[in-house]
Write an enzyme that holds these catalytic residues in place. Structure first.
Site, PDB file in Angstrom:
ATOM      1  N   LYS A  15       0.881  -1.249  -0.044  1.00 29.16           N
ATOM      2  CA  LYS A  15       0.167  -0.052   0.026  1.00 29.16           C
ATOM      3  C   LYS A  15       1.055   1.190  -0.126  1.00 29.16           C
ATOM      4  O   LYS A  15       2.071   1.238  -0.543  1.00 29.16           O
ATOM      5  CB  LYS A  15      -0.933  -0.147   1.131  1.00 29.16           C
ATOM      6  CG  LYS A  15      -1.634  -1.503   1.078  1.00 29.16           C
ATOM      7  CD  LYS A  15      -2.948  -1.287   2.167  1.00 29.16           C
ATOM      8  CE  LYS A  15      -3.559  -2.682   2.588  1.00 29.16           C
ATOM      9  NZ  LYS A  15      -4.849  -2.665   2.962  1.00 29.16           N
ATOM     10  N   HIS A  99      -8.569  -3.283  -6.141  1.00 27.25           N
ATOM     11  CA  HIS A  99      -8.424  -3.187  -4.766  1.00 27.25           C
ATOM     12  C   HIS A  99      -9.477  -2.486  -4.217  1.00 27.25           C
ATOM     13  O   HIS A  99      -9.888  -1.490  -4.796  1.00 27.25           O
ATOM     14  CB  HIS A  99      -7.169  -2.926  -4.336  1.00 27.25           C
ATOM     15  CG  HIS A  99      -6.828  -3.275  -2.724  1.00 27.25           C
ATOM     16  ND1 HIS A  99      -7.323  -2.503  -1.879  1.00 27.25           N
ATOM     17  CD2 HIS A  99      -6.097  -4.169  -2.128  1.00 27.25           C
ATOM     18  CE1 HIS A  99      -7.039  -3.077  -0.678  1.00 27.25           C
ATOM     19  NE2 HIS A  99      -6.318  -4.281  -0.892  1.00 27.25           N
ATOM     20  N   GLU A 101      -9.656  -0.682  -1.756  1.00 23.25           N
ATOM     21  CA  GLU A 101      -9.545   0.717  -1.416  1.00 23.25           C
ATOM     22  C   GLU A 101      -9.338   1.746  -2.681  1.00 23.25           C
ATOM     23  O   GLU A 101      -9.872   2.669  -2.434  1.00 23.25           O
ATOM     24  CB  GLU A 101      -8.020   0.961  -0.681  1.00 23.25           C
ATOM     25  CG  GLU A 101      -7.950   0.385   0.722  1.00 23.25           C
ATOM     26  CD  GLU A 101      -6.627  -0.408   1.134  1.00 23.25           C
ATOM     27  OE1 GLU A 101      -5.710  -0.128   0.586  1.00 23.25           O
ATOM     28  OE2 GLU A 101      -6.861  -1.220   2.213  1.00 23.25           O
ATOM     29  N   GLY A 177      -6.987  -5.160   6.898  1.00 22.74           N
ATOM     30  CA  GLY A 177      -6.548  -4.321   8.029  1.00 22.74           C
ATOM     31  C   GLY A 177      -7.196  -4.154   9.244  1.00 22.74           C
ATOM     32  O   GLY A 177      -7.087  -3.228   9.952  1.00 22.74           O
TER      33      GLY A 177
END
Ligand code: PEP
Length: 257
Positions: A15, A99, A101, A177
């Site tokens: 990331k 992804h 995110e 996460g």
């Protein structure tokens, strides 16, 4: 090993972490421990700014490099973007696409992700296509429907002869996460559905070759049970890929299967 036709893949998604010099340091440590082994596929996906340093540290290594995103054009007036051709020139093998995110913070939809998947394959980059449901969707019983839609949308127009260049990562958004992991059974249920969809798209032989990774708080403590599942072919690792020790341990767990 979950299946003799597929080699496990452990891929680290760093990331937005690690400067170029920190990245090189981390990769050197990983390389020292794992650079020669070939039992398990190993990849690291640093930020763009660390790719060149990491590529240098990985010369003559079996550890592969991946990027975390790309723009689906080879070149042009797209300020701030990075093309698949540029990634290939830095020796990237993989690129993470879709992804959660990026879907959430950058509003990437299946159509745009699909453009990227096709452009990546065109440039001989292997897409790691991420799919996964949110907590709300899981609680509403929509997991299978959501994942199927993301999978079909992301892979639209991808031909069977490209199938073994694709990697799928099932990443339940609520597990990323957060320290919460899907139980091995929960994950396997979705992985099996993904495999069945891939069989429907590409036929049994091609689908059996495609690796389906699990991602979402995978760490040395829970990886073994997850990788014991028939359709879990490794992991896409966020937090635990930022320390050499835990990342190396994850690869060793896969090697011991
Ligand atoms: C990820 O974001 O791809 C991921 C799996 O992160 P984490 O391992 O930190 O949950």
């Amino acid at each position: 090993m979950a299946n003799v036709t597929r080699k496990y893949l452990i891929a680290g998604n760093w990331k937005m972490n690690k400067t170029a010099s920190e990245g090189a340091e981390l990769v050197q440590e990983i390389n020292l421990a794992l650079g020669k082994q070939t039992d398990v596929g190993v990849a690291v996906c640093p930020p763009f700014t660390a790719l060149e340093n990491c590529a240098r540290s990985l010369e003559d290594s079996n550890i592969q490099l991946g990027a975390q995103n790309m723009y689906p054009k080879s070149e042009g007036a797209y300020t701030g973007e990075v093309s698949p051709v540029m990634l290939r020139s830095l020796f990237c093998t993989f690129v993470i696409l879709g992804h959660s995110e990026r879907r959430e913070y950058f509003e990437e939809d299946d159509a745009f992700i699909n453009e990227k998947v096709l452009a990546a394959l065109q440039s001989s980059l292997k897409p790691i296509l991420c799919v996964g449901e949110t907590l709300e969707q899981r609680e509403a019983g929509q997991t299978m429907e959501v994942v199927k839609k993301q999978l079909a949308g992301g892979l639209e127009g991808v031909k069977a002869d490209h199938a073994d260049n694709i990697v799928i990562a099932y990443e339940p958004v609520w597990a990323i996460g957060t320290g919460k992991t899907a139980t091995p059974e929960m994950a396997q249920e979705v992985h099996k559905m993904i495999r069945d969809e891939l069989v429907a798209f590409y036929g049994e032989t091609a689908a059996e070759k495609i690796r389906i990774l699990y991602g979402g708080s995978m760490k040395p403590e829970n990886a073994s049970e997850l990788m014991d599942q028939a359709d879990i072919d490794g992991g896409l690792i966020g937090g635990a890929s930022l320390k050499a020790k835990s990342f190396i341990e994850l690869v060793e767990i896969a090697r011991a299967k």
